[in-house]
Design a protein around this motif. Structure first.
Motif, PDB file in Angstrom:
ATOM      1  N   VAL A   1      28.973 -28.103  -5.390  1.00  0.00           N
ATOM      2  CA  VAL A   1      27.559 -27.757  -5.533  1.00  0.00           C
ATOM      3  C   VAL A   1      26.699 -28.930  -5.086  1.00  0.00           C
ATOM      4  CG1 VAL A   1      25.740 -27.031  -7.121  1.00  0.00           C
ATOM      5  CG2 VAL A   1      28.091 -26.229  -7.475  1.00  0.00           C
ATOM      6  N   ILE A   2      25.717 -28.627  -4.251  1.00  0.00           N
ATOM      7  CA  ILE A   2      24.639 -29.568  -3.963  1.00  0.00           C
ATOM      8  C   ILE A   2      23.406 -29.009  -4.648  1.00  0.00           C
ATOM      9  CG2 ILE A   2      23.144 -30.563  -2.202  1.00  0.00           C
ATOM     10  CD1 ILE A   2      25.479 -30.590  -0.286  1.00  0.00           C
ATOM     11  N   ALA A   3      22.838 -29.775  -5.598  1.00  0.00           N
ATOM     12  CA  ALA A   3      21.756 -29.266  -6.436  1.00  0.00           C
ATOM     13  C   ALA A   3      20.641 -30.295  -6.569  1.00  0.00           C
ATOM     14  CB  ALA A   3      22.289 -28.906  -7.819  1.00  0.00           C
ATOM     15  N   SER A   4      19.475 -29.811  -6.912  1.00  0.00           N
ATOM     16  CA  SER A   4      18.325 -30.686  -7.140  1.00  0.00           C
ATOM     17  C   SER A   4      18.562 -31.567  -8.365  1.00  0.00           C
ATOM     18  CB  SER A   4      17.059 -29.853  -7.360  1.00  0.00           C
ATOM     19  OG  SER A   4      16.796 -29.018  -6.252  1.00  0.00           O
ATOM     20  N   ARG A   5      18.124 -32.801  -8.261  1.00  0.00           N
ATOM     21  CA  ARG A   5      18.235 -33.721  -9.399  1.00  0.00           C
ATOM     22  C   ARG A   5      17.007 -33.510 -10.301  1.00  0.00           C
ATOM     23  NH1 ARG A   5      18.939 -38.006  -6.807  1.00  0.00           N
ATOM     24  NH2 ARG A   5      21.185 -38.397  -7.016  1.00  0.00           N
ATOM     25  N   VAL A   6      17.010 -32.386 -11.029  1.00  0.00           N
ATOM     26  CA  VAL A   6      15.886 -32.039 -11.898  1.00  0.00           C
ATOM     27  C   VAL A   6      16.414 -31.456 -13.207  1.00  0.00           C
ATOM     28  CG1 VAL A   6      14.291 -31.580  -9.966  1.00  0.00           C
ATOM     29  CG2 VAL A   6      15.653 -29.702 -10.915  1.00  0.00           C
TER      30      VAL A   6
ATOM     31  N   MET B   1      22.459 -16.027   1.992  1.00  0.00           N
ATOM     32  CA  MET B   1      21.719 -15.963   0.728  1.00  0.00           C
ATOM     33  C   MET B   1      21.548 -14.521   0.261  1.00  0.00           C
ATOM     34  SD  MET B   1      18.767 -18.825   1.431  1.00  0.00           S
ATOM     35  CE  MET B   1      17.958 -18.381  -0.108  1.00  0.00           C
ATOM     36  N   PRO B   2      22.601 -13.870  -0.185  1.00  0.00           N
ATOM     37  CA  PRO B   2      22.425 -12.537  -0.776  1.00  0.00           C
ATOM     38  C   PRO B   2      21.734 -12.642  -2.130  1.00  0.00           C
ATOM     39  CG  PRO B   2      24.688 -13.264  -1.003  1.00  0.00           C
ATOM     40  CD  PRO B   2      23.998 -14.309  -0.183  1.00  0.00           C
ATOM     41  N   ALA B   3      21.192 -11.522  -2.596  1.00  0.00           N
ATOM     42  CA  ALA B   3      20.516 -11.505  -3.895  1.00  0.00           C
ATOM     43  C   ALA B   3      21.506 -11.370  -5.042  1.00  0.00           C
ATOM     44  CB  ALA B   3      19.510 -10.356  -3.945  1.00  0.00           C
ATOM     45  N   ALA B   4      22.738 -10.954  -4.751  1.00  0.00           N
ATOM     46  CA  ALA B   4      23.772 -10.788  -5.774  1.00  0.00           C
ATOM     47  C   ALA B   4      24.590 -12.072  -5.861  1.00  0.00           C
ATOM     48  CB  ALA B   4      24.673  -9.606  -5.444  1.00  0.00           C
ATOM     49  N   LEU B   5      24.618 -12.679  -7.047  1.00  0.00           N
ATOM     50  CA  LEU B   5      25.258 -13.978  -7.211  1.00  0.00           C
ATOM     51  C   LEU B   5      26.747 -13.932  -6.875  1.00  0.00           C
ATOM     52  CD1 LEU B   5      25.176 -16.927  -8.045  1.00  0.00           C
ATOM     53  CD2 LEU B   5      25.421 -16.207 -10.421  1.00  0.00           C
ATOM     54  N   LEU B   6      27.480 -12.937  -7.369  1.00  0.00           N
ATOM     55  CA  LEU B   6      28.921 -12.881  -7.131  1.00  0.00           C
ATOM     56  C   LEU B   6      29.232 -12.719  -5.649  1.00  0.00           C
ATOM     57  CD1 LEU B   6      30.278 -10.833 -10.165  1.00  0.00           C
ATOM     58  CD2 LEU B   6      30.163 -13.312  -9.859  1.00  0.00           C
ATOM     59  N   GLU B   7      28.359 -12.038  -4.920  1.00  0.00           N
ATOM     60  CA  GLU B   7      28.535 -11.934  -3.470  1.00  0.00           C
ATOM     61  C   GLU B   7      28.277 -13.291  -2.812  1.00  0.00           C
ATOM     62  OE1 GLU B   7      26.540  -9.648   0.401  1.00  0.00           O
ATOM     63  OE2 GLU B   7      26.020  -9.021  -1.636  1.00  0.00           O
ATOM     64  N   SER B   8      27.283 -13.992  -3.322  1.00  0.00           N
ATOM     65  CA  SER B   8      26.940 -15.291  -2.749  1.00  0.00           C
ATOM     66  C   SER B   8      28.094 -16.279  -2.847  1.00  0.00           C
ATOM     67  CB  SER B   8      25.709 -15.863  -3.456  1.00  0.00           C
ATOM     68  OG  SER B   8      25.461 -17.189  -3.047  1.00  0.00           O
ATOM     69  N   ILE B   9      28.786 -16.297  -3.989  1.00  0.00           N
ATOM     70  CA  ILE B   9      29.828 -17.298  -4.218  1.00  0.00           C
ATOM     71  C   ILE B   9      31.224 -16.811  -3.835  1.00  0.00           C
ATOM     72  CG2 ILE B   9      28.509 -18.444  -6.034  1.00  0.00           C
ATOM     73  CD1 ILE B   9      30.352 -17.063  -8.077  1.00  0.00           C
ATOM     74  N   SER B  10      31.322 -15.684  -3.141  1.00  0.00           N
ATOM     75  CA  SER B  10      32.632 -15.139  -2.794  1.00  0.00           C
ATOM     76  C   SER B  10      33.307 -15.942  -1.691  1.00  0.00           C
ATOM     77  CB  SER B  10      32.505 -13.672  -2.368  1.00  0.00           C
ATOM     78  OG  SER B  10      31.701 -13.565  -1.190  1.00  0.00           O
ATOM     79  N   SER B  11      32.532 -16.625  -0.851  1.00  0.00           N
ATOM     80  CA  SER B  11      33.102 -17.450   0.214  1.00  0.00           C
ATOM     81  C   SER B  11      32.080 -18.491   0.633  1.00  0.00           C
ATOM     82  CB  SER B  11      33.500 -16.590   1.422  1.00  0.00           C
ATOM     83  OG  SER B  11      32.347 -16.034   2.037  1.00  0.00           O
ATOM     84  N   GLY B  12      32.576 -19.577   1.175  1.00  0.00           N
ATOM     85  CA  GLY B  12      31.654 -20.585   1.663  1.00  0.00           C
ATOM     86  C   GLY B  12      32.224 -21.982   1.634  1.00  0.00           C
ATOM     87  N   LEU B  13      31.425 -22.909   2.132  1.00  0.00           N
ATOM     88  CA  LEU B  13      31.766 -24.326   2.175  1.00  0.00           C
ATOM     89  C   LEU B  13      31.293 -25.034   0.917  1.00  0.00           C
ATOM     90  CD1 LEU B  13      32.744 -26.653   4.134  1.00  0.00           C
ATOM     91  CD2 LEU B  13      30.339 -26.862   4.789  1.00  0.00           C
ATOM     92  N   LEU B  14      30.101 -24.637   0.466  1.00  0.00           N
ATOM     93  CA  LEU B  14      29.504 -25.215  -0.737  1.00  0.00           C
ATOM     94  C   LEU B  14      28.377 -24.303  -1.198  1.00  0.00           C
ATOM     95  CD1 LEU B  14      26.512 -26.641   0.112  1.00  0.00           C
ATOM     96  CD2 LEU B  14      28.072 -28.237   1.217  1.00  0.00           C
ATOM     97  N   PHE B  15      27.944 -24.512  -2.424  1.00  0.00           N
ATOM     98  CA  PHE B  15      26.839 -23.745  -3.000  1.00  0.00           C
ATOM     99  C   PHE B  15      25.616 -24.648  -3.065  1.00  0.00           C
ATOM    100  CE2 PHE B  15      24.510 -21.907  -6.712  1.00  0.00           C
ATOM    101  CZ  PHE B  15      24.314 -20.629  -6.201  1.00  0.00           C
ATOM    102  N   LEU B  16      24.531 -24.191  -2.450  1.00  0.00           N
ATOM    103  CA  LEU B  16      23.292 -24.956  -2.405  1.00  0.00           C
ATOM    104  C   LEU B  16      22.333 -24.380  -3.442  1.00  0.00           C
ATOM    105  CD1 LEU B  16      21.859 -27.233  -0.836  1.00  0.00           C
ATOM    106  CD2 LEU B  16      21.069 -25.504   0.792  1.00  0.00           C
ATOM    107  N   TYR B  17      21.912 -25.222  -4.380  1.00  0.00           N
ATOM    108  CA  TYR B  17      21.076 -24.748  -5.491  1.00  0.00           C
ATOM    109  C   TYR B  17      19.900 -25.706  -5.676  1.00  0.00           C
ATOM    110  CZ  TYR B  17      20.059 -22.468  -9.952  1.00  0.00           C
ATOM    111  OH  TYR B  17      19.460 -21.756 -10.966  1.00  0.00           O
ATOM    112  N   LEU B  18      18.763 -25.313  -5.119  1.00  0.00           N
ATOM    113  CA  LEU B  18      17.574 -26.155  -5.151  1.00  0.00           C
ATOM    114  C   LEU B  18      16.495 -25.498  -6.003  1.00  0.00           C
ATOM    115  CD1 LEU B  18      17.432 -27.137  -1.363  1.00  0.00           C
ATOM    116  CD2 LEU B  18      18.610 -28.310  -3.244  1.00  0.00           C
ATOM    117  N   SER B  19      15.862 -26.301  -6.837  1.00  0.00           N
ATOM    118  CA  SER B  19      14.902 -25.768  -7.800  1.00  0.00           C
ATOM    119  C   SER B  19      13.865 -26.823  -8.137  1.00  0.00           C
ATOM    120  CB  SER B  19      15.658 -25.348  -9.072  1.00  0.00           C
ATOM    121  OG  SER B  19      14.797 -24.843 -10.048  1.00  0.00           O
ATOM    122  N   LYS B  20      12.655 -26.363  -8.448  1.00  0.00           N
ATOM    123  CA  LYS B  20      11.623 -27.287  -8.920  1.00  0.00           C
ATOM    124  C   LYS B  20      11.957 -27.834 -10.298  1.00  0.00           C
ATOM    125  CE  LYS B  20       7.644 -25.375  -6.415  1.00  0.00           C
ATOM    126  NZ  LYS B  20       6.313 -24.705  -6.551  1.00  0.00           N
TER     127      LYS B  20
END
Length: 299
Positions: free
Chosen positions: A222-227, A185-204
């Motif tokens: 993407v796995i994201a909150s249903r909101v 979980m870096p604070a820089a978005l482009l660094e966050s999405i540079s590699s991985g299995l999936l993007f986890l995005y949870l929000s109220k």
């Protein structure tokens, strides 16, 4: 057209990036653009670096420059207030947040002053209608983001570190722990999405979720909150998975993807296709111009 954009936000959040992309896109299409921003803000600095005509936002500036402009388009709550007080021409408001509009006399007066609203999602448009804003004054214009380098496959989850408690970082960490996978979980978005299995995005709550759009551009499921507007971003079962904000359920969704490489590839390809079809920055600029013409007949 002569277009005056206003965004008083000091931090460079999703809305400020959209303002910058819009200003650059409008200029590329041959329109004259002036941007009102807070002096010393990140938006101010980036706009100057991009060679945009940038002025200090404020009552006097809005009052003076609306004599020059064909269109005044405000991007945040503070600029909306300034426009309601100082604009000498009909103005438009971008609404990117999903929480309800305040129900008091002052708020109703402020919202009645605008000639139209550009809602970031159909969910946000419904919230505006609930306050009594006529449907004919609302157009849905989804956010759009620039293309990015495709993400490299790696067996870890990626997410975005945020100080905003509404982004549910602790829930992301707990869900990853239950799934037995590492979460970067870096604070820089482009660094966050540079590699991985999936993007986890949870929000109220979320108006649309521009960080999820970047992940889709990078070809990440993407796995994201249903909101809020996130169900408009993620085509469930096609480009990602929507979940309630419940750690065991989220962990199970993570494991479903982690154990099925074919599903990962299917979601990755579809996420990328969905981004290209609906959520590029070019789509956002073109749809904004269409909204100008629909809501401001003189434009």
């Amino acid at each position: 057209m002569k277009i005056l954009l206003a965004d008083a936000g000091y931090q460079m959040r999703g809305g400020q990036w959209q303002t910058l992309y819009l200003a650059e896109g409008l200029r590329e299409r041959g329109h004259q653009v002036r941007l009102l921003a807070s002096y010393g803000s990140k938006l101010w600095d980036l706009a100057h670096q991009a060679g945009l005509d940038t002025r200090q936002t404020g009552f006097t500036t809005v009052f003076g420059l609306t004599r020059w402009a064909d269109v005044l388009h405000v991007q945040d709550a503070s600029s909306h207030t300034l426009a309601a007080l100082a604009s000498r021409i009909p103005f438009l408001v971008s609404r990117r947040v999903a929480f309800p509009v305040k129900d008091n006399w002052l708020s109703r007066r402020k919202y009645a002053r605008a000639a139209g609203y550009l809602a970031v999602s159909h969910y946000v448009a419904k919230e505006l209608k609930r306050t009594g804003i006529p449907a004919e004054k609302i157009r849905v214009v989804h956010d759009g983001v620039p293309d990015v380098t495709p993400a490299a496959y790696a067996h870890h989850l990626c997410g975005l570190a945020s100080e905003d408690p509404g982004k549910l970082n602790p829930l992301m960490q707990e869900s990853a722990r239950l799934a037995g996978l590492s979460l970067r979980m870096p604070a820089a978005l482009l660094e966050s999405i540079s590699s991985g299995l999936l993007f986890l995005y949870l929000s109220k709550m979320e108006g649309l979720g521009s960080a999820a759009l970047y992940a889709m551009a990078a070809g990440l499921p993407v796995i994201a909150s249903r909101v809020g507007g996130l169900p408009e971003t993620i085509d469930e079962g096609f480009s990602g998975i929507l979940v309630p904000n419940d750690a065991p359920t989220i962990a199970q969704a993570i494991l479903t993807l982690a154990h099925d490489r074919n599903l990962q590839l299917h979601f990755s390809e579809n996420a990328r296709r969905r981004y290209l079809a609906h959520f590029t920055d070019a789509h956002m600029v073109d749809n904004t111009l269409a909204a100008y013409r629909a809501l401001l007949p003189h434009a």
